[in-house]
Structures are given as structure tokens and as C-alpha cells.
Enzyme design. Structure first.
Site, PDB file in Angstrom:
ATOM      1  N   PHE A  37       0.842  -1.200   0.000  1.00  0.00           N
ATOM      2  CA  PHE A  37       0.000   0.000   0.000  1.00  0.00           C
ATOM      3  C   PHE A  37       0.880   1.254   0.000  1.00  0.00           C
ATOM      4  O   PHE A  37       0.692   2.177  -0.784  1.00  0.00           O
ATOM      5  CB  PHE A  37      -0.922  -0.009   1.224  1.00  0.00           C
ATOM      6  CG  PHE A  37      -1.905   1.128   1.255  1.00  0.00           C
ATOM      7  CD1 PHE A  37      -3.162   0.994   0.671  1.00  0.00           C
ATOM      8  CD2 PHE A  37      -1.581   2.342   1.859  1.00  0.00           C
ATOM      9  CE1 PHE A  37      -4.081   2.039   0.693  1.00  0.00           C
ATOM     10  CE2 PHE A  37      -2.487   3.398   1.867  1.00  0.00           C
ATOM     11  CZ  PHE A  37      -3.740   3.245   1.292  1.00  0.00           C
ATOM     12  N   LEU A  84     -31.810  15.963  19.192  1.00  0.00           N
ATOM     13  CA  LEU A  84     -32.759  14.885  19.475  1.00  0.00           C
ATOM     14  C   LEU A  84     -33.399  15.116  20.831  1.00  0.00           C
ATOM     15  O   LEU A  84     -32.734  15.557  21.762  1.00  0.00           O
ATOM     16  CB  LEU A  84     -32.030  13.534  19.505  1.00  0.00           C
ATOM     17  CG  LEU A  84     -31.613  12.940  18.174  1.00  0.00           C
ATOM     18  CD1 LEU A  84     -30.644  11.788  18.403  1.00  0.00           C
ATOM     19  CD2 LEU A  84     -32.817  12.458  17.386  1.00  0.00           C
ATOM     20  N   GLU A 113     -30.513   2.590  16.783  1.00  0.00           N
ATOM     21  CA  GLU A 113     -29.077   2.773  16.529  1.00  0.00           C
ATOM     22  C   GLU A 113     -28.402   3.151  17.833  1.00  0.00           C
ATOM     23  O   GLU A 113     -29.058   3.606  18.761  1.00  0.00           O
ATOM     24  CB  GLU A 113     -28.850   3.935  15.540  1.00  0.00           C
ATOM     25  CG  GLU A 113     -29.240   3.622  14.142  1.00  0.00           C
ATOM     26  CD  GLU A 113     -29.210   4.870  13.256  1.00  0.00           C
ATOM     27  OE1 GLU A 113     -28.693   5.918  13.674  1.00  0.00           O
ATOM     28  OE2 GLU A 113     -29.719   4.757  12.129  1.00  0.00           O
ATOM     29  N   LYS A 115     -26.227   5.699  20.001  1.00  0.00           N
ATOM     30  CA  LYS A 115     -25.998   7.138  19.979  1.00  0.00           C
ATOM     31  C   LYS A 115     -24.504   7.338  20.206  1.00  0.00           C
ATOM     32  O   LYS A 115     -24.007   7.133  21.314  1.00  0.00           O
ATOM     33  CB  LYS A 115     -26.822   7.820  21.071  1.00  0.00           C
ATOM     34  CG  LYS A 115     -26.790   9.321  20.984  1.00  0.00           C
ATOM     35  CD  LYS A 115     -27.866   9.913  21.870  1.00  0.00           C
ATOM     36  CE  LYS A 115     -28.007  11.409  21.698  1.00  0.00           C
ATOM     37  NZ  LYS A 115     -26.786  12.166  21.828  1.00  0.00           N
ATOM     38  N   ASP A 117     -21.123   9.052  20.847  1.00  0.00           N
ATOM     39  CA  ASP A 117     -20.816  10.244  21.619  1.00  0.00           C
ATOM     40  C   ASP A 117     -19.575  10.919  21.039  1.00  0.00           C
ATOM     41  O   ASP A 117     -18.450  10.583  21.384  1.00  0.00           O
ATOM     42  CB  ASP A 117     -20.593   9.846  23.084  1.00  0.00           C
ATOM     43  CG  ASP A 117     -20.748  11.034  24.007  1.00  0.00           C
ATOM     44  OD1 ASP A 117     -21.216  12.081  23.540  1.00  0.00           O
ATOM     45  OD2 ASP A 117     -20.394  10.910  25.188  1.00  0.00           O
ATOM     46  N   TYR A 224     -24.980   8.369   9.927  1.00  0.00           N
ATOM     47  CA  TYR A 224     -26.317   7.942  10.329  1.00  0.00           C
ATOM     48  C   TYR A 224     -27.474   8.534   9.551  1.00  0.00           C
ATOM     49  O   TYR A 224     -28.621   8.219   9.824  1.00  0.00           O
ATOM     50  CB  TYR A 224     -26.532   8.132  11.828  1.00  0.00           C
ATOM     51  CG  TYR A 224     -26.237   9.527  12.348  1.00  0.00           C
ATOM     52  CD1 TYR A 224     -26.987  10.617  11.939  1.00  0.00           C
ATOM     53  CD2 TYR A 224     -25.212   9.741  13.261  1.00  0.00           C
ATOM     54  CE1 TYR A 224     -26.724  11.875  12.414  1.00  0.00           C
ATOM     55  CE2 TYR A 224     -24.949  10.999  13.752  1.00  0.00           C
ATOM     56  CZ  TYR A 224     -25.708  12.064  13.332  1.00  0.00           C
ATOM     57  OH  TYR A 224     -25.436  13.305  13.803  1.00  0.00           O
ATOM     58  N   LYS A 313     -31.295   7.974  26.814  1.00  0.00           N
ATOM     59  CA  LYS A 313     -29.965   8.137  27.413  1.00  0.00           C
ATOM     60  C   LYS A 313     -29.753   7.112  28.523  1.00  0.00           C
ATOM     61  O   LYS A 313     -30.627   6.942  29.377  1.00  0.00           O
ATOM     62  CB  LYS A 313     -29.836   9.548  28.005  1.00  0.00           C
ATOM     63  CG  LYS A 313     -30.023  10.656  26.968  1.00  0.00           C
ATOM     64  CD  LYS A 313     -28.738  10.983  26.294  1.00  0.00           C
ATOM     65  CE  LYS A 313     -28.078  12.081  27.069  1.00  0.00           C
ATOM     66  NZ  LYS A 313     -27.140  12.855  26.330  1.00  0.00           N
ATOM     67  N   CYS A 407      -6.366  31.769  51.099  1.00  0.00           N
ATOM     68  CA  CYS A 407      -6.018  31.195  49.799  1.00  0.00           C
ATOM     69  C   CYS A 407      -4.937  30.122  49.997  1.00  0.00           C
ATOM     70  O   CYS A 407      -3.909  30.398  50.630  1.00  0.00           O
ATOM     71  CB  CYS A 407      -5.513  32.286  48.862  1.00  0.00           C
ATOM     72  SG  CYS A 407      -4.911  31.636  47.294  1.00  0.00           S
ATOM     73  N   CYS A 410      -1.536  31.502  48.213  1.00  0.00           N
ATOM     74  CA  CYS A 410      -0.763  32.683  48.605  1.00  0.00           C
ATOM     75  C   CYS A 410      -1.079  33.162  50.026  1.00  0.00           C
ATOM     76  O   CYS A 410      -0.469  34.104  50.509  1.00  0.00           O
ATOM     77  CB  CYS A 410      -0.983  33.816  47.598  1.00  0.00           C
ATOM     78  SG  CYS A 410      -2.628  34.523  47.709  1.00  0.00           S
ATOM     79  N   CYS A 425      -9.962  34.922  45.934  1.00  0.00           N
ATOM     80  CA  CYS A 425      -8.710  35.456  46.455  1.00  0.00           C
ATOM     81  C   CYS A 425      -8.456  36.715  45.650  1.00  0.00           C
ATOM     82  O   CYS A 425      -8.396  36.665  44.422  1.00  0.00           O
ATOM     83  CB  CYS A 425      -7.575  34.448  46.242  1.00  0.00           C
ATOM     84  SG  CYS A 425      -5.946  35.207  46.407  1.00  0.00           S
ATOM     85  N   CYS A 431      -0.646  36.099  43.462  1.00  0.00           N
ATOM     86  CA  CYS A 431      -1.069  34.718  43.686  1.00  0.00           C
ATOM     87  C   CYS A 431      -0.716  33.887  42.436  1.00  0.00           C
ATOM     88  O   CYS A 431      -1.252  34.147  41.359  1.00  0.00           O
ATOM     89  CB  CYS A 431      -2.573  34.727  43.965  1.00  0.00           C
ATOM     90  SG  CYS A 431      -3.251  33.100  44.265  1.00  0.00           S
TER      91      CYS A 431
HETATM   92  S1  IVH Z   1     -29.905  11.211  14.145  1.00  0.00           S
HETATM   93  C1  IVH Z   1     -32.495  15.183  13.645  1.00  0.00           C
HETATM   94  N1  IVH Z   1     -28.499   9.216  14.959  1.00  0.00           N
HETATM   95  O1  IVH Z   1     -26.862  13.130  18.718  1.00  0.00           O
HETATM   96  C2  IVH Z   1     -31.420  14.625  14.438  1.00  0.00           C
HETATM   97  N2  IVH Z   1     -27.955  11.361  15.807  1.00  0.00           N
HETATM   98  O2  IVH Z   1     -28.390  14.711  20.612  1.00  0.00           O
HETATM   99  C3  IVH Z   1     -30.866  13.496  13.695  1.00  0.00           C
HETATM  100  N3  IVH Z   1     -26.053  11.386  17.333  1.00  0.00           N
HETATM  101  O3  IVH Z   1     -26.995  16.035  16.760  1.00  0.00           O
HETATM  102  C4  IVH Z   1     -29.770  12.888  14.407  1.00  0.00           C
HETATM  103  N4  IVH Z   1     -25.638   9.231  17.249  1.00  0.00           N
HETATM  104  O4  IVH Z   1     -24.918  14.531  16.557  1.00  0.00           O
HETATM  105  C5  IVH Z   1     -28.691  10.533  15.048  1.00  0.00           C
HETATM  106  N5  IVH Z   1     -27.332   7.332  15.567  1.00  0.00           N
HETATM  107  C6  IVH Z   1     -27.504   8.638  15.648  1.00  0.00           C
HETATM  108  C7  IVH Z   1     -26.690   9.466  16.450  1.00  0.00           C
HETATM  109  C8  IVH Z   1     -26.960  10.836  16.505  1.00  0.00           C
HETATM  110  C9  IVH Z   1     -25.265  10.390  17.751  1.00  0.00           C
HETATM  111  C10 IVH Z   1     -25.902  12.786  17.745  1.00  0.00           C
HETATM  112  C11 IVH Z   1     -26.102  13.799  16.656  1.00  0.00           C
HETATM  113  C12 IVH Z   1     -27.207  14.712  17.121  1.00  0.00           C
HETATM  114  C13 IVH Z   1     -27.154  14.503  18.588  1.00  0.00           C
HETATM  115  C14 IVH Z   1     -28.466  14.854  19.237  1.00  0.00           C
END
Ligand code: IVH
Length: 669
Positions: A37, A84, A113, A115, A117, A224, A313, A407, A410, A425, A431
Site C-alpha cells: 500500500f 434529538l 441505533e 448514539k 458520543d 447515520y 440516554k 487562599c 498565597c 482570592c 497569587c
Molecule cells: S440522528 C435530527 N443518529 O446526537 C437529528 N444522531 O443529541 C438526527 N447522534 O446532533 C440525528 N448518534 O450529533 C442521530 N445514531 C444517531 C446518532 C446521533 C449520535 C448525535 C447527533 C445529534 C445529537 C443529538
């Protein structure tokens, strides 16, 4: 033998390298060795070097980065980037299902799906080529971070298959655990502070100016949603994206699944609630989406989030540990934060040793004592917090905590002003953490932007007694710096050049950099515009200050207090002498007016004769106010191209006057 046509070979190599990249990073099925590669990549690099006209922004050679972005351009999103709605319990989840069923008159198919982070990103493709990648920003306008996104290997630069001419794809850029831990390990080796968590580090990384650093960090991206193409369902969009070469969530690994009832959703949640610790990246919940596009349309969206999707969540993890000792931290402004020093515990993948106790009220409220067993939680924040005390296990010899009166750095007596939560302080110039903090603030990117100086160097120069305040920066000389450890000629020149360059920073920014309490970027601009010079500002009495639009009692008092300290006046004089801009220049003064006084503007979209920032500046230099969202108080919406539809809708609903860039310019004349 006929000579190889370089153009054709470049095309061949590009195609080959893109294919192998996709096999390696997206499919996890490499077909050639790393060595082979690299040989192909090297060949392409060499060809591009000898035929610069054949080099391309989307070439596989660009994956290593190199482009430097000085200022990220603002770009209006074609479709607003919504958020969301969050749910935290099964009950709330069922409420969502009930509302959905009521509108649709039957239970729909859902997609579940993870979420991810990380940071949201919107990527635009035209004719199968990546043309732009924009951060979420405020949802309607984001920052163009294309150069950095190009370095993420799982994001294709060129597509395959039946892709449409133009579309947008959205996803989340994440920092996988493995890459994050490797980054922190190498920082530790270099004596640099470790990053706190993958999400914030992903967000910081994607906004770095040097894309070659981004390339080395190992970011990943999960896509997504596809916009601008008619699919019958969300699921179809994801499948199409897979065919075009994107890395989409795996069904095999259960990152995504289709279910036809809310019970199925619950099973998915239960599974990941247990298994999420094993994932190679962070998730903070799961996302439930109504699959069918027609159903999504029926459900519609509010101005903030779609009604066809919801986030569930995961509960913040909570652990018990022992609080050994409370210590106190001193910030740049002298604010004192009590810190709980804990017996280390594992929480959400990291070892927690400290937690913030915020202020003395919080300590009283919790009635927390040294020796107590406490409950620690990690929410969205980086710093974990103490949410409660296990009083049943409290031993009899614990004593009520007495808050510090001096403090810790200092020794100065601490004060708490009426109406404030924090103790302070006030020994600003004596300080150490305040001195260093002020210098670090001063040199920051949005302030004096002094390249070459970082927190560590500030620390070193403070220890060497070369820096004791911001004005000392302008007395630094090469001969003072060169004898110090780790100071090679190149870095010394860098530091001095950065300091020299800071002398051209405009007055409002300098005023912000000085670090007067409560004088942030916007207030500094306002004061600079109103008074025109630091001399006028320091002569202003409290009444004059309070009478300035948007300057309240608290800010006015803080400004007044600052200039009443003789050391500060001395500092300002030294800065003037060093050649810093402590007044507006002639042109800036002439551009000032009160023409827009009392008017509030929202600026949205992309403009042709001025940038968005220039328009905002023009509003402010003429006495007007800029806000980011539309409300009843908005006087005008200055409308550029590609403005977000939700803003437009809101403006129409509230009957806000829309004006063009030209009409705005005419207002100033
Ligand atoms: S769909 C209309 N799918 O979560 C909103 N968002 O708290 C469509 N995020 O702004 C978002 N995983 O940045 C969607 N599987 C997922 C996600 C996801 C993470 C984030 C996204 C969104 C935020 C909202």
C-alpha cells in the site's frame, strides 16, 4: 516501450488506493500488505510532486493532512442540523411511542441505533467527490473543517456504485478508545497534560488548524443519515450509503437493528445497557427512529428536534467511594473551587480521583465531611460530581467541614461578595495560579493569539522569574530565554515572533485579553467601540459605564475596580509603551456610529461582498446588537444565501423584517 501517461497513472493509482483504503478501514478485509500500500502511495506522491497540475484535494495522498486552516469559514447548512429529544426512562420511551401511534394511527417500524458520543458532521458530496464537511455550529451555520475531515480514513473521498449527483450525509466523528488512550499515553510521556475524555478531544481535534496533526490522531466516523435523496425509509438510505463506500453501523455487531414494536426497542436498550462497556468507542444512549420516510413526514419536526426520533440516554453511572480530603483550587480570576480528593475508583471507563464540590453552599447542602463515603456520578461533564453522602456509614468522629478562609496558594484572606456563590482570592498580582492563568488567557487564540507559547512555557518562564504579569511578555529577550532548558534557538525565535505579531491585534481583542473579570469577548467589543480607547475607559465613572447599552452594574463595577488598582494602571502603561493597540485606529473610529442603536440583528446564511463576521462587526461598530437566534426582540434578519429554512420560518411567523446584504449596507450610508 511507450511511456506511461502520468495523468492515466495518477487516476489508476487513485482508484486503487481508494479501493484498498475502503477494504482496510471500512470492510476490515485488507487485500494487500501495508508495505505494498505504501509503495503505491509513494508512487502517487512522487507523480504529484513532478506533475503538480495533477494533484487533487481528494487524492489519497491528502489523507496525511498538511493543509493549514487559519480561520474556519462559516457555512450555512442546506438543512438545519436538529437535535434529538432525550428520554431517560421506559415510561418516557412509551410516551414517545404513544404519541407516534396516535399520529400514524398504527405502530410503525423503528430503527434502533447507537448514539455515538462525538461531534456531529455534515458532509456534502458532488459527482461522487467529497466537497465539503461542516460542523454543527449553531444548527444553521457551522464551520468548514473539510481539510481535517479528509484525513479520516473511514470517510470516502471518492464514491463507488450508484451514488446520486449531489447529497449530504451526516454522522458523528468519534475518538475510539484505543486511539484516545494511545494519544494520552504519548502526552504523558512528553509531560503534557492528558485529555479528559474522548468526546471533547474529538471536538477539539476536528477544529485544529493543522490537518496533519488530525491525521495522526485516529479519529473515526459513523454515518447515520443521508439527506437530499428520496428514499422510502431511513434504513434504505443507510444501505445505499454502504454501497457508496461509507462506513455505516454494522447489523452484525447489533449497532443498528430494525424492529416493529416498542418492545423490540426495549430489548435493544437492555442489550446495550449491559454491553456498552465493551464497545471500542463511547456511546451515551441509543437513538430510536421511525423508519418510513412517509411516516417521518407525517410526524414532522419542531424547531429543535424531529418528532419521528428520540434518544434514550443511559443512566449516568454512579459509584461509592471515600472522600479523603477537601482541597481548594484557585482559578485565573481568583475564584476558589473546593475539590474532593477521593480514594480512586473506576467510573465510566476512567479512574476518578477528584470531583468538584462547586462552592461552599454545595458543601453545606450535601453536609459532606472528610472521611465520608460519597456517591460519585459522571454526567455529560468532564469532571465527575458528588451527588450524595452515605450518612449511614458515617463514623462518629467526623467533623463538619469548615470552609477555607485563606487562599491555599498565597495565604490571602478569601472574600465572598454578596450575591456570589464563589469565594475569591483578591491577590491578583501576587497569587501564582492567578498570575499564570492571566498570562495563559492573554496569549490564547481568541485573545493575543501568541504562537509558540503554551501553558508549559508560561509555567517555565514564571518559575524562572521572567514572567510575572502580561506586560513582562514584551520585555522578553532571546538572551534571557536561550539559557533555559528545552529552549532551542528555533523555539525562542518562534516565541519572540509571536509576541511581536501580537502588537497588531485590534483594541477590542486586547481589551478582552487583559482579563478584566466579566469582560468577555462581546463586552470587550462593546466597551472598545463605545469608549474608543483604554484611556477613556479608565476615566469613565460608574454611571457612565452603566449607561452603556448592555453593560450592567456587575460589569461596570468590575471594570471600575480593575482600574482602581495602581498596579493595573502601571500594567496598562507598560502595554501602551510596548506598542499594543489600546485604542481604535483612525479608520475604526471613523467607521463608528450610533446609526443602529437600539436595533437587534440576526445574521444568517452566506454573503457575497462581506463575510458574516464582517457584517456582524459592522452592526456592532454602528451601535447595533447581534444575536444568534430569532425572537420577538429581533429588529432585522440579514438574509444571505442558503439560509436555514427553520430560521426563515420563525422570522416569518414573528413578522421580522428580512433585509438583504445590500439593504443593510444602505442602512449604514
Ligand atoms: S440522528 C435530527 N443518529 O446526537 C437529528 N444522531 O443529541 C438526527 N447522534 O446532533 C440525528 N448518534 O450529533 C442521530 N445514531 C444517531 C446518532 C446521533 C449520535 C448525535 C447527533 C445529534 C445529537 C443529538
Amino acid at each position: 516501450m511507450s511511456e506511461i501517461n502520468p495523468k492515466i497513472r495518477v487516476e489508476e493509482l487513485t482508484k486503487l488506493l481508494n479501493e484498498h483504503n475502503h477494504r482496510y478501514y471500512v470492510l476490515n478485509e485488507p487485500e494487500i500488505s501495508d508495505f505494498d500500500f505504501d509503495a503505491l502511495l509513494r508512487e502517487l506522491e512522487n507523480l504529484e510532486k513532478s506533475h503538480p497540475e495533477l494533484a487533487d484535494k481528494n487524492s489519497p495522498t491528502q489523507r496525511v493532512g498538511g493543509d493549514i486552516t487559519k480561520n474556519f469559514e462559516s457555512v450555512a447548512h442546506d438543512y438545519p442540523m436538529l437535535s434529538l429529544n432525550n428520554t431517560y426512562s421506559n415510561e418516557e420511551l412509551h410516551d414517545f411511542a404513544e404519541r407516534t401511534i396516535k399520529t400514524l394511527e398504527r405502530e410503525p417500524e423503528y430503527i434502533c441505533e447507537l448514539k455515538y458520543d462525538g461531534v456531529a458532521i455534515a458532509i456534502v458530496y458532488e459527482n461522487g467527490r467529497l466537497v465539503r464537511a461542516v460542523t454543527r455550529g449553531d444548527g444553521s451555520v457551522g464551520e468548514d473543517v473539510t481539510a481535517n475531515v479528509r484525513t479520516i480514513r473511514t470517510i470516502p473521498l471518492e464514491l463507488t456504485g450508484d451514488y446520486p449527483e449531489k447529497f449530504e450525509i451526516r454522522g458523528e466523528i468519534v475518538f475510539p478508545h484505543e486511539a484516545f488512550n494511545a494519544l494520552n499515553a504519548s502526552r504523558e510521556k512528553l509531560g503534557e497534560p492528558k485529555f479528559a475524555n474522548p468526546r471533547n478531544t474529538a471536538s477539539g481535534t476536528i477544529k485544529m488548524q493543522d490537518s496533519s496533526i488530525v491525521a495522526g490522531r485516529g479519529l473515526d466516523c459513523f454515518l447515520y443519515s443521508v439527506l437530499g435523496v428520496d428514499f422510502e425509509s431511513h434504513y434504505e438510505g443507510i444501505q445505499a450509503a454502504r454501497r457508496w463506500g461509507f462506513k455505516v453501523p454494522s447489523e452484525e455487531l447489533r449497532y443498528i437493528t430494525r424492529v416493529n414494536s416498542i418492545d423490540g426497542v426495549e430489548k435493544f436498550i437492555q442489550y446495550w445497557n449491559k454491553e456498552r462497556e465493551q464497545l471500542p468507542f463511547e456511546t451515551d444512549g441509543i437513538v430510536v427512529k421511525v423508519n418510513g420516510t412517509a411516516n417521518q413526514k407525517l410526524l414532522g419536526s419542531t424547531s429543535k428536534f424531529p418528532r419521528w426520533a428520540v434518544a434514550y440516554k443511559f443512566k449516568a453511572e454512579r459509584v461509592a467511594t471515600v472522600l479523603e480530603r477537601v482541597t481548594y483550587q484557585v482559578g485565573r480570576t481568583g475564584a476558589i473551587t473546593p475539590v474532593a480528593n477521593l480514594v480512586p475508583v473506576q467510573l465510566g471507563g476512567t479512574m476518578v480521583k477528584r470531583a468538584s464540590l462547586h462552592n461552599s453552599d454545595q458543601i453545606d447542602k450535601l453536609d459532606v465531611r472528610e472521611g465520608d463515603t460519597v456517591f460519585v456520578e459522571k454526567g455529560g461533564e468532564i469532571i465527575p460530581k458528588i451527588v450524595g453522602v452515605d450518612k449511614s456509614s458515617r463514623s462518629e468522629d467526623t467533623k463538619k467541614l469548615v470552609y477555607a478562609d485563606r487562599c491555599p496558594e498565597c495565604g490571602e484572606t478569601l472574600v465572598r461578595k454578596e450575591g456570589e456563590a464563589q469565594h475569591y482570592c483578591l491577590n491578583e498580582s501576587g497569587c501564582p495560579p492567578q498570575i499564570k492563568g492571566k498570562i495563559q488567557h492573554f496569549i490564547g487564540r481568541k485573545m493575543m493569539n501568541i504562537d509558540g507559547l503554551g501553558a508549559e512555557t508560561v509555567e517555565q518562564l514564571f518559575e524562572a522569574k521572567l514572567l510575572n504579569n502580561i506586560a513582562d511578555l514584551y520585555d522578553l529577550k532571546a538572551e534571557y530565554l536561550l539559557p533555559l532548558e528545552r529552549m532551542a534557538e528555533k523555539s525562542v525565535n518562534n516565541i519572540l515572533a509571536g509576541i511581536e505579531a501580537s502588537k497588531t491585534v485590534p483594541f477590542p481583542q486586547v481589551l478582552y485579553a487583559i482579563g478584566i473579570r466579566y469582560v468577555g469577548e462581546t463586552v470587550a467589543k462593546k466597551l472598545a467601540q463605545h469608549f474608543g480607547s483604554v484611556k477613556n475607559l479608565l476615566e469613565a465613572d460608574l454611571e457612565t459605564l452603566v449607561n452603556v447599552d448592555e453593560i450592567g452594574q456587575k460589569i461596570a463595577e468590575s471594570v471600575k475596580d480593575y482600574f482602581e488598582i495602581p498596579e493595573n494602571i502601571d500594567l496598562i502603561n507598560r502595554l501602551i509603551k510596548a506598542g499594543l493597540k489600546l485604542e481604535l485606529n483612525k479608520e475604526e473610529l471613523e467607521n463608528r456610529s450610533n446609526k443602529l442603536e437600539g436595533l437587534t440583528f440576526v445574521v444568517s446564511g452566506v454573503f457575497s461582498s462581506m463575510s458574516r463576521d464582517e457584517i456582524k462587526n459592522a452592526v456592532e461598530t454602528n451601535g447595533g446588537k447581534v444575536t444568534s437566534s430569532i425572537s420577538k426582540k429581533t429588529s432585522y434578519l440579514i438574509r444571505g444565501e442558503n439560509m436555514g429554512p427553520s430560521k426563515l420560518e420563525k422570522a416569518e411567523k414573528l413578522e421580522i423584517a428580512l433585509i438583504s446584504e445590500e439593504e443593510f449596507v444602505a442602512m449604514l450610508e
